[in-house]
Design a protein around this motif. Structure first.
Motif, PDB file in Angstrom:
ATOM      1  N   ARG A 179     -30.391  10.987  11.593  1.00  0.00           N
ATOM      2  CA  ARG A 179     -31.651  11.604  11.181  1.00  0.00           C
ATOM      3  C   ARG A 179     -32.424  10.664  10.269  1.00  0.00           C
ATOM      4  N   VAL A 180     -33.715  10.937  10.122  1.00  0.00           N
ATOM      5  CA  VAL A 180     -34.537  10.150   9.201  1.00  0.00           C
ATOM      6  C   VAL A 180     -35.107  11.060   8.123  1.00  0.00           C
ATOM      7  N   THR A 181     -35.376  10.469   6.986  1.00  0.00           N
ATOM      8  CA  THR A 181     -35.905  11.219   5.863  1.00  0.00           C
ATOM      9  C   THR A 181     -37.408  11.427   5.997  1.00  0.00           C
ATOM     10  N   TRP A 182     -37.874  12.565   5.523  1.00  0.00           N
ATOM     11  CA  TRP A 182     -39.309  12.809   5.357  1.00  0.00           C
ATOM     12  C   TRP A 182     -39.606  12.639   3.864  1.00  0.00           C
ATOM     13  N   ARG A 183     -40.156  11.475   3.516  1.00  0.00           N
ATOM     14  CA  ARG A 183     -40.574  11.150   2.150  1.00  0.00           C
ATOM     15  C   ARG A 183     -39.452  11.272   1.113  1.00  0.00           C
ATOM     16  N   GLY A 184     -38.199  11.158   1.546  1.00  0.00           N
ATOM     17  CA  GLY A 184     -37.110  11.292   0.584  1.00  0.00           C
ATOM     18  C   GLY A 184     -36.980  12.691   0.036  1.00  0.00           C
ATOM     19  N   ILE A 185     -37.417  13.704   0.839  1.00  0.00           N
ATOM     20  CA  ILE A 185     -37.416  15.095   0.368  1.00  0.00           C
ATOM     21  C   ILE A 185     -36.801  16.037   1.397  1.00  0.00           C
ATOM     22  N   MET A 186     -37.034  15.782   2.690  1.00  0.00           N
ATOM     23  CA  MET A 186     -36.483  16.607   3.756  1.00  0.00           C
ATOM     24  C   MET A 186     -35.893  15.684   4.828  1.00  0.00           C
ATOM     25  N   ILE A 187     -35.201  16.272   5.800  1.00  0.00           N
ATOM     26  CA  ILE A 187     -34.520  15.511   6.845  1.00  0.00           C
ATOM     27  C   ILE A 187     -34.993  15.977   8.214  1.00  0.00           C
ATOM     28  N   PHE A 189     -33.490  13.827  -4.864  1.00  0.00           N
ATOM     29  CA  PHE A 189     -32.927  12.483  -5.002  1.00  0.00           C
ATOM     30  C   PHE A 189     -33.855  11.705  -5.920  1.00  0.00           C
ATOM     31  N   GLY A 190     -33.303  11.233  -7.024  1.00  0.00           N
ATOM     32  CA  GLY A 190     -34.120  10.573  -8.032  1.00  0.00           C
ATOM     33  C   GLY A 190     -34.202   9.075  -7.834  1.00  0.00           C
ATOM     34  N   TYR A 191     -34.613   8.404  -8.878  1.00  0.00           N
ATOM     35  CA  TYR A 191     -34.776   6.953  -8.840  1.00  0.00           C
ATOM     36  C   TYR A 191     -33.497   6.247  -9.290  1.00  0.00           C
ATOM     37  N   PHE A 192     -33.340   5.018  -8.844  1.00  0.00           N
ATOM     38  CA  PHE A 192     -32.297   4.151  -9.354  1.00  0.00           C
ATOM     39  C   PHE A 192     -32.833   3.227 -10.441  1.00  0.00           C
ATOM     40  N   ARG A 193     -34.111   2.870 -10.369  1.00  0.00           N
ATOM     41  CA  ARG A 193     -34.676   1.917 -11.326  1.00  0.00           C
ATOM     42  C   ARG A 193     -35.493   2.608 -12.422  1.00  0.00           C
ATOM     43  N   SER A 219     -35.852   6.682 -14.490  1.00  0.00           N
ATOM     44  CA  SER A 219     -35.066   7.880 -14.764  1.00  0.00           C
ATOM     45  C   SER A 219     -35.052   8.796 -13.545  1.00  0.00           C
ATOM     46  N   TRP A 220     -33.894   9.340 -13.270  1.00  0.00           N
ATOM     47  CA  TRP A 220     -33.709  10.230 -12.119  1.00  0.00           C
ATOM     48  C   TRP A 220     -34.737  11.354 -12.120  1.00  0.00           C
ATOM     49  N   THR A 221     -34.959  11.942 -13.272  1.00  0.00           N
ATOM     50  CA  THR A 221     -35.760  13.161 -13.352  1.00  0.00           C
ATOM     51  C   THR A 221     -37.240  12.909 -13.136  1.00  0.00           C
ATOM     52  N   LEU A 222     -37.707  11.689 -13.344  1.00  0.00           N
ATOM     53  CA  LEU A 222     -39.104  11.397 -13.044  1.00  0.00           C
ATOM     54  C   LEU A 222     -39.414  11.729 -11.595  1.00  0.00           C
ATOM     55  N   ARG A 223     -38.497  11.391 -10.703  1.00  0.00           N
ATOM     56  CA  ARG A 223     -38.738  11.684  -9.285  1.00  0.00           C
ATOM     57  C   ARG A 223     -38.468  13.150  -8.963  1.00  0.00           C
ATOM     58  N   VAL A 224     -37.456  13.718  -9.601  1.00  0.00           N
ATOM     59  CA  VAL A 224     -37.155  15.124  -9.340  1.00  0.00           C
ATOM     60  C   VAL A 224     -38.367  16.002  -9.643  1.00  0.00           C
ATOM     61  N   ASP A 225     -39.067  15.722 -10.738  1.00  0.00           N
ATOM     62  CA  ASP A 225     -40.279  16.497 -11.053  1.00  0.00           C
ATOM     63  C   ASP A 225     -41.330  16.348  -9.952  1.00  0.00           C
ATOM     64  N   LEU A 226     -41.499  15.122  -9.435  1.00  0.00           N
ATOM     65  CA  LEU A 226     -42.474  14.898  -8.359  1.00  0.00           C
ATOM     66  C   LEU A 226     -42.045  15.598  -7.073  1.00  0.00           C
ATOM     67  N   VAL A 227     -40.759  15.539  -6.760  1.00  0.00           N
ATOM     68  CA  VAL A 227     -40.241  16.219  -5.568  1.00  0.00           C
ATOM     69  C   VAL A 227     -40.470  17.724  -5.681  1.00  0.00           C
ATOM     70  N   ASN A 228     -40.202  18.288  -6.855  1.00  0.00           N
ATOM     71  CA  ASN A 228     -40.383  19.728  -7.038  1.00  0.00           C
ATOM     72  C   ASN A 228     -41.839  20.137  -6.842  1.00  0.00           C
ATOM     73  N   ASP A 229     -42.773  19.255  -7.223  1.00  0.00           N
ATOM     74  CA  ASP A 229     -44.188  19.530  -6.975  1.00  0.00           C
ATOM     75  C   ASP A 229     -44.448  19.667  -5.476  1.00  0.00           C
ATOM     76  N   VAL A 230     -43.890  18.737  -4.689  1.00  0.00           N
ATOM     77  CA  VAL A 230     -44.120  18.752  -3.240  1.00  0.00           C
ATOM     78  C   VAL A 230     -43.474  19.984  -2.613  1.00  0.00           C
ATOM     79  N   VAL A 231     -42.252  20.301  -3.032  1.00  0.00           N
ATOM     80  CA  VAL A 231     -41.580  21.481  -2.474  1.00  0.00           C
ATOM     81  C   VAL A 231     -42.385  22.740  -2.792  1.00  0.00           C
ATOM     82  N   GLY A 232     -42.935  22.821  -3.995  1.00  0.00           N
ATOM     83  CA  GLY A 232     -43.776  23.963  -4.339  1.00  0.00           C
ATOM     84  C   GLY A 232     -44.999  24.058  -3.444  1.00  0.00           C
ATOM     85  N   ARG A 233     -45.600  22.927  -3.123  1.00  0.00           N
ATOM     86  CA  ARG A 233     -46.757  22.928  -2.210  1.00  0.00           C
ATOM     87  C   ARG A 233     -46.342  23.382  -0.816  1.00  0.00           C
TER      88      ARG A 233
END
Length: 489
Positions: free
Chosen positions: A370-378, A388-392, A394-408
């Motif tokens: 399978r392939v990822t959809w924007r690192g949020i869905m499969i 899935f957060g960042y490696f370079r 803080s993890w949570t910086l991306r988690v907050d952005l992902v949660n925004d997209v899931v809410g939309r």
């Protein structure tokens, strides 16, 4: 006790930083939706609950590792207990305690298109009882560690060693290091934490590395925080100022590593040079064979590792292991590093969505296909988002952005009266390349390379990509077209 035949609007798996953040969004933005968090451990916190080794602390600043909505009030770098207290505050403030079910390990997940719901098979880790529940949407927030089986290479002679061998992920509460000789195998983020902590009590600690790593001696308290302290600002103001300051710093480190790796290499080497004991062989011990950020930079708050080296309570050996002996570890030079305790800080393995078996309409899901959809869905997996957060960064910086997209996405489903949403390749994507989820030329630590054959794929075009940096995604994800590549049914 999980009620039989219970149905939920949203099922969150994992009560760590990601799961608690997802629950906050549901509680505050979608209060009408029913949800629970299933957690296999006996308390919240994820990694911060399972990692009990000496000195366990963040290697990211807490102003960006903490949530956007919840100001961090302590030092920039914090110990595990302080992070757990912060998460407990979020649970209390959002009234989440009754939504978290501990000792609940999910053993299988099945999607039915006819019913438009997931069925989760669950086992109680404390009683062995088995049960199940259903949910309209699945939110995977279990992190990426395999918490049960840490990664330890096989070395000849380990059974002959007369001392104690321990992996940081399984640290015994009663292990006494006072006055002991300790060898720590590894030079990553865990070693950067555990070596100075052990050096404060042990007779001596030797960090044995196969090859050098990059280090960054960031301060525990940022100089800007020191400047702001006398102003008695509201906590949310201080939080936002320092959050922006750290984002800028992390962006610089990440983008410079990408655009001008030679500059970042020189910066990192020259930053630690004056902190090391006089006469240190920089080329041998502190000059990596890879570009900055191809593997994680090990953050050393206030340079405490180097302080231990200057004081003589810690030292570094760069060599490969030949075998374990009765007295310690023999390296290829022939030297035996004598030890009472050997700490195998050799990393971990990734678990693909908790290594839980998935089926969609009765067919097993092989995520490597399978392939990822924007690192949020499969692709082809309906009503499932993952954190899935960042490696370079803080993890949570991306988690907050992902949660925004899931809410939309939730809002779009409600707007259209859709029971499901699923990523589906577009006609123009036919024959597109299937690339590793992490390009080895970009980021290639051992735990990533060991997982490549099991992880989902990405491609060379949006929206089928992953592993972007925060400076890109903080613009791209809020603007992401949530119709592009998604089908609502």
């Amino acid at each position: 006790m999980t009620p039989e035949n219970e149905h939920l609007d949203v099922l969150i798996i994992g009560a760590g930083v990601s799961g608690i953040g997802a629950a906050h969004r549901l509680r505050t933005e979608f209060p009408e939706r029913s949800f629970v968090i299933l957690e296999a451990q006996d308390a919240p916190g994820g990694t911060w609950w399972t990692h009990r080794f000496p000195g366990a602390r963040s290697d990211s600043d807490l102003f960006t590792y903490g949530y956007r909505h919840k100001p961090w009030r302590g030092a920039s770098i914090a110990a595990g207990d302080a992070i757990l207290s912060y998460l407990d505050e979020v649970i209390d403030e959002d009234d989440l305690a009754d939504r978290i079910r501990y000792h609940h390990r999910v053993t299988a997940l099945d999607w039915s298109s006819d019913d438009a719901r997931w069925t989760a098979q669950v086992v109680r880790t404390d009683t062995g009882e088995r049960t199940q529940l259903t949910a309209s949407f699945l939110w995977m927030c279990q992190g990426y560690y395999n918490h049960d089986e840490p990664y330890t290479p096989e070395w000849p002679g380990t059974e002959t060693f007369e001392g104690t061998t321990v992996h940081p992920q399984a640290w015994p509460a009663d292990l006494d290091v006072d006055g002991k000789r300790v060898v720590v195998i590894g030079s990553g983020s865990t070693a950067a934490t555990v070596v100075p902590a052990l050096a404060a009590k042990a007779e001596h600690v030797t960090m044995l590395q196969r090859s050098p790593s990059y280090w960054f001696p960031n301060p525990t308290v940022h100089e800007v925080a020191t400047m702001l302290a006398p102003l008695d600002l509201p906590p949310e103001w201080t939080h936002e100022i320092l959050r922006r300051q750290y984002v800028q710093q992390l962006d610089w480190l990440a983008t410079t590593g990408r655009d001008d790796p030679d500059q970042l290499h020189e910066f990192l080497i020259e930053t630690i040079r004056p902190l090391l004991p006089e006469g240190t062989d920089m080329e041998k011990h502190f000059t990596p064979r890879y570009r900055p950020w191809q593997q994680r930079i090990a953050f050393v708050p206030d340079g405490d590792l180097f302080e231990a080296m200057r004081e003589g309570t810690a030292s570094i050996v760069t060599d490969t292991i030949t075998e374990f002996t009765e007295k310690g570890v023999q390296v290829s030079s022939g030297e035996v590093l004598e030890a009472d305790i050997v700490v195998t800080a050799t990393g971990f393995d990734l678990a693909v969505f908790g290594d839980i078996p998935f089926r969609v309409d009765g067919e097993p899901v092989d995520f490597a296909d399978r392939v990822t959809w924007r690192g949020i869905m499969i692709s082809g997996v309906p009503n499932m988002a993952y954190a899935f957060g960042y490696f370079r960064h803080s993890w949570t910086l991306r988690v907050d952005l992902v949660n925004d997209v899931v809410g939309r996405i939730f809002a779009r489903m409600a707007e259209r009266g859709a029971a499901s949403v699923v990523p589906v390749l577009r006609p123009e994507d036919e024959g597109m390349p299937r690339l590793p989820w992490s390009d080895p030329d970009n980021f290639n630590p051992g735990y990533v390379l060991r997982s490549q054959d099991r992880m989902f794929r990405q491609s060379d075009r949006e929206p089928w990509t992953h592993m972007h940096e925060h400076d890109h995604e903080r613009v791209a994800l809020p603007e992401a077209d949530i119709d592009d590549g998604l089908q609502y049914r």
